[in-house]
Design an enzyme around this catalytic site. Structure first.
Site, PDB file in Angstrom:
ATOM      1  N   ASP A 214      45.139  32.597  59.743  1.00  0.00           N
ATOM      2  CA  ASP A 214      44.986  31.155  59.969  1.00  0.00           C
ATOM      3  C   ASP A 214      43.602  30.913  60.597  1.00  0.00           C
ATOM      4  O   ASP A 214      42.916  31.841  61.052  1.00  0.00           O
ATOM      5  CB  ASP A 214      46.127  30.619  60.854  1.00  0.00           C
TER       6      ASP A 214
ATOM      7  N   GLU B 237      49.535  19.260  64.293  1.00  0.00           N
ATOM      8  CA  GLU B 237      49.602  20.487  65.096  1.00  0.00           C
ATOM      9  C   GLU B 237      49.887  20.172  66.577  1.00  0.00           C
ATOM     10  O   GLU B 237      50.670  19.272  66.882  1.00  0.00           O
ATOM     11  CB  GLU B 237      48.335  21.321  64.886  1.00  0.00           C
TER      12      GLU B 237
HETATM   13  C1  BGC Z   1      46.656  25.326  60.472  1.00  0.00           C
HETATM   14  C2  BGC Z   1      46.979  25.757  59.058  1.00  0.00           C
HETATM   15  C3  BGC Z   1      45.968  25.192  58.103  1.00  0.00           C
HETATM   16  C4  BGC Z   1      44.589  25.646  58.527  1.00  0.00           C
HETATM   17  C5  BGC Z   1      43.480  25.212  57.589  1.00  0.00           C
HETATM   18  C6  BGC Z   1      45.203  25.569  60.831  1.00  0.00           C
HETATM   19  O1  BGC Z   1      44.863  24.946  62.030  1.00  0.00           O
HETATM   20  O2  BGC Z   1      47.491  26.009  61.375  1.00  0.00           O
HETATM   21  O3  BGC Z   1      48.273  25.330  58.731  1.00  0.00           O
HETATM   22  O4  BGC Z   1      46.270  25.605  56.799  1.00  0.00           O
HETATM   23  O5  BGC Z   1      44.324  25.117  59.819  1.00  0.00           O
HETATM   24  O6  BGC Z   1      43.226  23.869  57.687  1.00  0.00           O
END
Ligand code: BGC
Length: 663
Positions: free
Chosen positions: A338, A535
């Site tokens: 990630d 998030e």
């Molecule tokens: C998230 C992921 C996402 C990635 C790319 C991260 O902060 O946890 O779910 O795919 O960013 O944007």
């Protein structure tokens, strides 16, 4: 200058409407002033003067399913040529191989870098759009990087990834579907597959080939800011929808990424990126379950979770990644880290790279530090801290997926026109066909939690008031991961149909009206909402109607509820939120309660279809709805499940036909 003027007008509009609902005795504007040429909010009250009446029936509901013409795509029938892969791998230098393992952010890399470092992949993080955010400019940006990759010494094309998590949601004017939690309420695999397919087509218009979806975390505590990205608290429900969605995407050549492996939805207290405190049996019984379905569907990639299990960071867990996911479960795609997640591992950057790659991470989402990563990995191979076998395994997996995505196919690039394979705008983007499926998804996602005093369905002959910022705000109805990472409560964020506009359209040509003034109606639809977040910004352990993630106008709307009840009006609560909210004392004042989740750009039409009774409710709660804050975190898997702190159990969902078919 034009943008600035539009901004000022929008601000004034927002401000005046916010003021208009500040007290129960204030008369609100009856005109939706947010109308712009980009939106469908063009229906006004003038429609109410028509005398034609369309009767709403509650006995005969429409049940049509929006069709999707699947025309296939160039990589449909590809069968991987493993000799080709092995020969290609054998021809690469260590530098070229390590370049293939990198995924850089588009703002952190130049076209020359892509050529010089043989980069394997580029991403657009949430909202990382080209300066003109339309589908064609996304394609031009992609083409620049792809040309650069094909000019590299290895000539291997890049994979371009982005978070198309509810439609191709970074792109202005894309069709945006309900977020996953609403699709969990709909629980319809056929619909999921069509949504995957349409999302793939809308990505294909930009030429791109990879989305960081589906999110298959099984949320256990709705405090979690990512609750709406999860389909359900039930592992079986999530698993039942996972394969269909992956099929929809990948049948159209768009690589999927099941995420976030594993137990992202099980962290203590629902803290994003937190620690899941549980036995291995619990991990396997709940959180691992949907990954079997993802692998069965042939998912190309799996993204590792920021979170930990019993203190062990997933990005460094050789046990879960190499032993369980790859060796035991047989996952043969590539594993991606990630966004900068390895930076959370112990030690310096060298140590972080060594531990994640040795744990089984194949591609590193290192948006800004990729150059450093390349230097360190090459050094680690030289020092024997990472074996050449591990590098070869990672790169081979990446090349196989590139093959499956059609990047080595002759149809991928057309020399004569110098274009990469893409669908034309009119074939694939924001089409009526796509929107019809999104509207169907909205209808199916709605959950009727309470319906007393015949509050619903609404009659097309009656005067209905609709209040609350969520009723006129595309940004709120779309939620996070819309145009930007966090979304935005901007009424003109992207084209779509608001709830007010959809309801007005529904009564067009009838005797009924839809107004924004509660004095002018006997039934009031009150829209209570959460503001967009993504998030950890959305972590919230109180979840009250006026709490930290709630829309600021909710308090005024609630005051108007009390006034409406004192005047004997019927009140229908329509909730636009990423998760259940604590209704507290207000529950008793609502004659009907409808949970609409984060329904996306086609919300207005889909919601009106069901509120006016043209379609019945079919959605069921995919998560437990707590009665009070003590009940937050309670779900069907809880050992101490206590019905006294639950307002609506998992699976609740009334319909017009029957009182409660579920119980
Ligand atoms: C998230 C992921 C996402 C990635 C790319 C991260 O902060 O946890 O779910 O795919 O960013 O944007």
């Amino acid at each position: 200058m034009k943008k600035l003027l539009v901004g000022i007008i929008l601000f004034l509009t927002t401000f005046s409407t916010a003021c208009a609902v500040t007290s129960a005795t204030t008369t609100t504007s009856t005109t939706d002033t947010t109308t712009s040429s980009e939106t469908t909010q063009t229906t006004t009250q003038t429609t109410t003067s028509n005398t034609t009446t369309t009767n709403t029936t509650t006995t005969s509901f429409l049940t049509d399913t929006a069709p999707v013409n699947y025309e296939g795509s160039y990589c449909d029938e590809l069968v991987v040529d493993y000799d080709y892969i092995d020969n290609l791998l054998a021809s690469l230098t260590l530098e070229e191989k390590v370049g293939q393992m990198m995924q850089a952010e588009k703002n952190g890399v130049s076209n020359n870098d892509v050529t010089n470092y043989n980069l394997g992949s580029i991403l657009s993080g949430g909202g990382s759009a080209p300066s003109t955010n339309d589908a064609y400019n996304w394609y031009l940006m992609y083409k620049g990087f792809q040309d650069a990759a094909r000019n590299s010494s290895s000539e291997i094309p890049i994979i371009y990834g982005l978070d198309a998590v509810h439609g191709n949601n970074n792109v202005y004017r894309a069709t945006m579907f309900p977020h996953n939690i609403g699709l969990g309420a709909a629980n319809d695999p056929d619909l999921m597959e069509r949504i995957g397919l349409i999302t793939a087509r809308e990505i294909r218009v930009t030429g791109m080939n990879y989305t960081f979806a589906p999110m298959i975390g099984v949320v256990q505590d709705i405090s979690w800011g990512r609750t709406y990205e999860s389909l359900s608290e039930s592992a079986d429900l999530v698993a039942g929808l996972t394969g269909a969605y992956i099929d929809g995407l990948q049948n159209y050549c768009i690589g999927a990424s099941a995420k976030h492996f594993v137990a992202d939805g099980g962290t203590d207290g629902g803290h994003d990126q937190g620690n899941a405190i549980m036995t291995e049996e619990e991990v396997r019984a709940i959180h691992l379950v949907p990954y079997y379905d993802a692998i069965e569907a042939g998912v190309y990639t799996i993204m590792i979770s920021y979170s930990s299990i019993n203190g062990e960071k997933m990005h460094a867990s050789e046990y879960w990644i190499q032993d369980v996911l790859k060796d035991e479960m047989g996952f043969d795609g590539f594993v991606i880290s990630d966004y900068e997640a390895i930076h959370q591992l112990p030690g310096d950057y060298y140590a972080q790279l060594v531990s994640s790659i040795n744990a089984g991470v194949d591609m590193l989402m290192e948006p800004w530090s990729w150059k450093d990563a390349i230097t360190n990995i090459i050094a680690a191979v030289g020092a024997g801290d990472i074996s050449m076998n591990r590098i070869d395994d990672a790169v081979r997996r990446i090349l196989i997926i590139k093959y499956k995505m059609g990047l080595f196919s002759e149809d991928f690039y057309d020399e004569s026109t110098q274009t990469y394979y893409r669908l034309s705008y009119s074939e694939g983007f924001s089409t009526d066909e796509n929107k019809a499926v999104a509207r169907e998804a909205v209808r199916e996602s709605l959950v009727l939690l309470k319906n007393e005093n015949n509050a619903l369905p609404l009659s097309k002959d009656q005067d209905v008031a609709v209040i609350g910022e969520g009723a006129v705000n595309i940004g709120i109805q779309c939620g996070g991961w819309t145009i930007g990472w966090q979304g935005d409560d901007n009424r003109s964020l992207t084209p779509g149909t608001t709830i007010l506009a959809g309801m007005r359209e529904a009564v067009s040509g009838t005797n009924g009206t839809v107004v924004q003034d509660i004095y002018e109606a006997d039934t009031v639809v009150v829209v209570l909402s959460e503001n967009p977040y993504a998030e950890y910004y959305g972590d919230n352990d109180t979840l009250t109607l006026t709490g930290p993630t709630a829309t600021s106008t909710n308090a005024d709307v609630l005051e108007q509820v009390l006034y409406a009840k004192s005047e004997g009006k019927k009140v229908v609560a329509l909730i636009l939120a990423g998760r259940p909210l604590i209704l507290g004392q207000y529950e008793q004042f609502f004659d009907a309660i409808v949970m609409a989740w984060l329904p996306g750009t086609e919300a207005g039409h889909g919601i009106a279809d069901v509120l006016y009774g043209d379609y019945d409710f079919t959605g069921k709660l995919p998560v437990t709805w707590p009665k009070n804050s003590t009940g937050i975190g309670m779900n069907i898997n809880s050992v101490n499940y206590n019905p006294d702190v639950v307002l609506y159990p998992f699976g609740t969902g009334l319909s017009y036909k029957e009182e409660n078919p579920w119980t």
